[in-house]
Design a protein around this motif. Structure first.
Motif, short mmCIF file in Angstrom:
data_model
loop_
_atom_site.label_atom_id
_atom_site.label_comp_id
_atom_site.label_asym_id
_atom_site.label_seq_id
_atom_site.Cartn_x
_atom_site.Cartn_y
_atom_site.Cartn_z
N ALA A 109 9.88 60.75 19.03
CA ALA A 109 10.56 59.76 19.31
C ALA A 109 10.36 58.37 18.39
O ALA A 109 11.52 57.61 18.12
N ARG A 110 9.31 58.06 18.22
CA ARG A 110 9.11 56.75 17.62
C ARG A 110 9.19 56.54 15.98
O ARG A 110 8.90 55.86 15.16
N MET A 138 21.78 52.76 24.24
CA MET A 138 21.71 53.32 25.74
C MET A 138 20.82 54.62 25.78
O MET A 138 21.10 55.43 24.49
N GLY A 139 20.08 54.98 26.40
CA GLY A 139 19.19 55.93 26.30
C GLY A 139 18.49 56.47 27.39
O GLY A 139 18.30 55.67 28.38
N ALA A 144 15.36 56.94 25.72
CA ALA A 144 15.06 55.61 25.95
C ALA A 144 13.79 55.32 25.37
O ALA A 144 13.58 54.08 25.08
N SER A 145 12.71 56.45 25.33
CA SER A 145 11.43 55.69 24.77
C SER A 145 11.86 55.59 23.34
O SER A 145 11.22 54.66 22.65
N ALA A 169 17.62 51.06 28.77
CA ALA A 169 16.79 52.42 28.72
C ALA A 169 16.42 52.81 30.14
O ALA A 169 16.06 51.85 30.80
N PHE A 170 17.04 54.04 30.25
CA PHE A 170 16.87 54.86 31.71
C PHE A 170 15.49 55.55 31.54
O PHE A 170 15.39 56.49 30.82
N TYR A 171 14.67 55.13 32.32
CA TYR A 171 13.44 55.98 32.72
C TYR A 171 12.46 56.15 31.43
O TYR A 171 12.42 57.55 31.44
#
Length: 274
Positions: A109-110, A138-139, A144-145, A169-171
């Motif tokens: 992800a990063r 939006m993720g 989101a991470s 960012a969702f959860y």
């Protein structure tokens, strides 16, 4: 008989008029390869605000659907509000399936997903129908991470042009970011359920509170009693665990929370309208 045919014709016309909009496939150049994406765009020349929407670890699509219902629901909602919505397919573009339970994950992800975010933003900046100063992120979950990494001051885009307007960012999994002293250069809203046992509400709260005073605006909303995937429509609360389904987390509870879903829709609309 004629009345029946007329009624049928009118019904068909209404169904066509209210048919869900179909996304348009687009290809976004990467340094090596191509990032496939799906685009929902309002009618007309614009310029329109735009949202880059980032799928979770289960992926963006299925064999029969270019955009899974959970993301299509949000895309259509954002579209009705006048936004263009770009959904990059980070996994499908690299011939990868769902990544929720992949132990030796070389796709990060990063790293790769942040590259995809930058490429998506650069592509939007070149489109005449985009309001270049109103592009937001939006993720969900893994997406989101990735968003949290992308909005850090250290990840500022080098190309000329406006930065992201806002981020939602969702959860996300905040545990690594909280330990690294996360901050953001973009107004960022974190939404998570109080009962989320897949991600960590305490880590997200620690991450956001730790950024105060040395960051752009960061806010967290914890919805009491809500679980992971609370905003996903028509999903009965259930436990996951065992099995080998790479499209769902290894453990925890997933399911719709009607109240949190409705509140999050209002919260997102207000945040993006800032």
């Amino acid at each position: 008989m004629r009345l029946r045919l007329t009624a049928l014709f009118l019904t068909l016309l209404m169904s066509v008029a209210h048919a869900a909009p179909a996304p348009q496939p687009v290809d976004i150049p990467l340094a090596s390869g191509v990032l496939h994406a799906q685009l929902y765009k309002p009618e007309g020349a614009g310029p329109f605000p735009a949202v880059i929407a980032l799928h979770g670890c289960g992926g963006l699509s299925s064999h029969s659907d270019p955009v899974l219902p959970r993301y299509r629901d949000w895309a259509e909602r954002l579209l009705r509000a006048g936004n263009a919505v770009l959904l990059p397919d980070s996994y499908g573009s690299r011939d990868l399936g769902p990544q929720c339970r992949v132990k030796e994950m070389h796709f990060k992800a990063r790293r790769e997903r942040v590259i995809d975010i930058a490429a998506s933003h650069a592509w939007l900046m070149k489109q005449s129908w985009v309001a270049r100063n109103r592009v937001s992120l939006m993720g969900w979950a893994n997406g989101a991470s990735a968003l949290l990494w992308a909005v850090r001051p250290q990840s500022a885009a080098r190309e000329l042009g406006p930065d992201f307007r806002a981020a939602v960012a969702f959860y996300p999994d905040c545990r690594i970011s909280a330990g690294l002293g996360w901050s953001t250069r973009v107004p960022t809203l974190v939404l998570i359920g109080g009962n989320d046992d897949v991600s960590s509400p305490p880590a997200c709260r620690q991450m956001v509170e730790g950024a105060h005073g040395r960051s752009a605006l960061a806010r967290i909303v914890v919805y009491p009693g809500a679980d992971h995937d609370f905003d996903r429509a028509n999903t009965q609360l259930h436990a996951v665990g065992g099995g080998n389904d790479d499209a769902v987390p290894e453990h925890g509870h997933l399911g719709t929370d009607a109240e949190a879903r409705a509140e999050s829709q209002r919260d997102v609309a207000q945040w993006l309208a800032r």
